[in-house]
Design an enzyme around this catalytic site. Structure first.
Site, PDB file in Angstrom:
ATOM      1  N   SER A  37      -0.978  12.527 -16.139  1.00 26.68           N
ATOM      2  CA  SER A  37      -2.124  12.410 -17.038  1.00 26.68           C
ATOM      3  C   SER A  37      -2.337  13.749 -17.729  1.00 26.68           C
ATOM      4  CB  SER A  37      -3.393  12.044 -16.254  1.00 26.68           C
ATOM      5  OG  SER A  37      -4.551  12.176 -17.073  1.00 26.68           O
TER       6      SER A  37
ATOM      7  N   ASP B   9       0.880  -1.166   0.000  1.00 23.52           N
ATOM      8  CA  ASP B   9       0.000   0.000   0.000  1.00 23.52           C
ATOM      9  C   ASP B   9       0.916   1.214   0.000  1.00 23.52           C
ATOM     10  OD1 ASP B   9      -1.623   2.144   0.537  1.00 23.52           O
ATOM     11  OD2 ASP B   9      -2.712   1.208   2.193  1.00 23.52           O
TER      12      ASP B   9
ATOM     13  N   ALA C 153      -6.255  17.087  -9.866  1.00 23.49           N
ATOM     14  CA  ALA C 153      -5.392  17.739  -8.881  1.00 23.49           C
ATOM     15  C   ALA C 153      -4.211  16.844  -8.508  1.00 23.49           C
ATOM     16  CB  ALA C 153      -6.197  18.099  -7.633  1.00 23.49           C
TER      17      ALA C 153
ATOM     18  N   TYR D  67      -8.750  13.610  -9.248  1.00 27.59           N
ATOM     19  CA  TYR D  67      -7.759  12.967 -10.110  1.00 27.59           C
ATOM     20  C   TYR D  67      -6.882  14.009 -10.810  1.00 27.59           C
ATOM     21  CZ  TYR D  67      -5.907   9.580 -13.511  1.00 27.59           C
ATOM     22  OH  TYR D  67      -5.094   8.781 -14.273  1.00 27.59           O
TER      23      TYR D  67
END
Length: 246
Positions: free
Chosen positions: A141, A62, A156, A154
């Site tokens: 992205s 994680d 940000a 997403y």
């Protein structure tokens, strides 16, 4: 011989999709691969990639938890003695309009996409600075550049990844470490398959090449950035988006 023979690469979010494609491509170029993911599938993916003739290590992690990330790098050093390449690919979406977005939807995306990238970059930096060499590629992205309705969290997080990339590139350059980002556009993966048809059509209308990309397109860009061919490139964002953002 591959372009990165004998190198050791850590790829996060490597169980499937873009991460798996990156891990496969780097293995074909001769690197030993540490596959990191929270999904159980990572073990099967590692065995699959091992058939390419490289050594692999699968680690369930994680990345939002710094202690688990530090353990990942400790295990990598124990197995391979070094870390030459880090690919920060792991990411999640929890899409919603701002007015409806819950605190949990905001926090979880920022935690995985931005904090997770920071955690891994920090752990890698400690090792690479001592080695006086290394290559880090963060997967951002196009929405981190252009924004997107319904994806404030997403967008940000991915915009933050770009700023993190530039800051880290400036800090680490003196130690021979390059840090770059790849900004995918609409790539056909498990994550994008769930999008409504109207959303997909909207993307196609703003992509000059009029088609989606494949995970292999991102892997090709990453392969270049971690090779010696890109030794004089750092702090850059390479858009792989069919011309969506120019």
């Amino acid at each position: 011989m591959g372009k990165i023979d004998g190198k050791v690469a850590i790829v996060t979010g490597a169980a499937r999709g873009i991460g798996k494609s990156i891990a496969e491509r780097l293995a074909k170029e001769g690197a030993d691969i540490v596959l990191c993911d929270i999904l159980e599938e990572v073990d099967a993916t590692a065995k699959e990639i091992e058939k390419l003739g490289v050594r692999t290590l699968a680690v369930r992690v994680d990345i939002t938890k710094i202690e688990e990330v530090e353990d990942l790098f400790t295990r990598t050093i124990e197995a391979f003695s070094k870390v030459d390449i880090l690919i920060n690919n792991a990411g999640i979406t929890r899409d919603n309009l701002i007015i409806r977005m819950s605190e949990a939807e905001w926090d979880s995306v920022i935690a995985v996409n931005l904090k997770g990238s920071f955690n891994c970059l920090k752990a890698a930096s400690k090792i690479m600075m001592k080695q006086r060499q290394g290559k880090i590629v963060n997967i951002s992205s196009v929405v981190g550049v252009m924004g997107n309705a319904g994806q404030a969290n997403y967008s940000a997080s991915k915009g933050g990844v770009i700023s993190l990339t530039k800051s880290a590139a400036k800090e680490l350059a003196a130690r021979g470490i390059t840090v770059n980002a790849v900004a995918p556009g609409y790539i056909e993966t498990e994550m994008t398959k769930v999008l409504p048809e109207k959303a997909i059509d909207a993307f196609m209308n703003i992509i000059p090449l009029k088609r989606g990309g494949k995970p292999e397109d991102i892997a090709n860009a990453v392969s270049f950035l971690v090779s010696e061919d890109a030794d004089y490139i750092t702090g850059q964002v390479l858009h792989v988006d069919g011309g969506m953002v120019m």
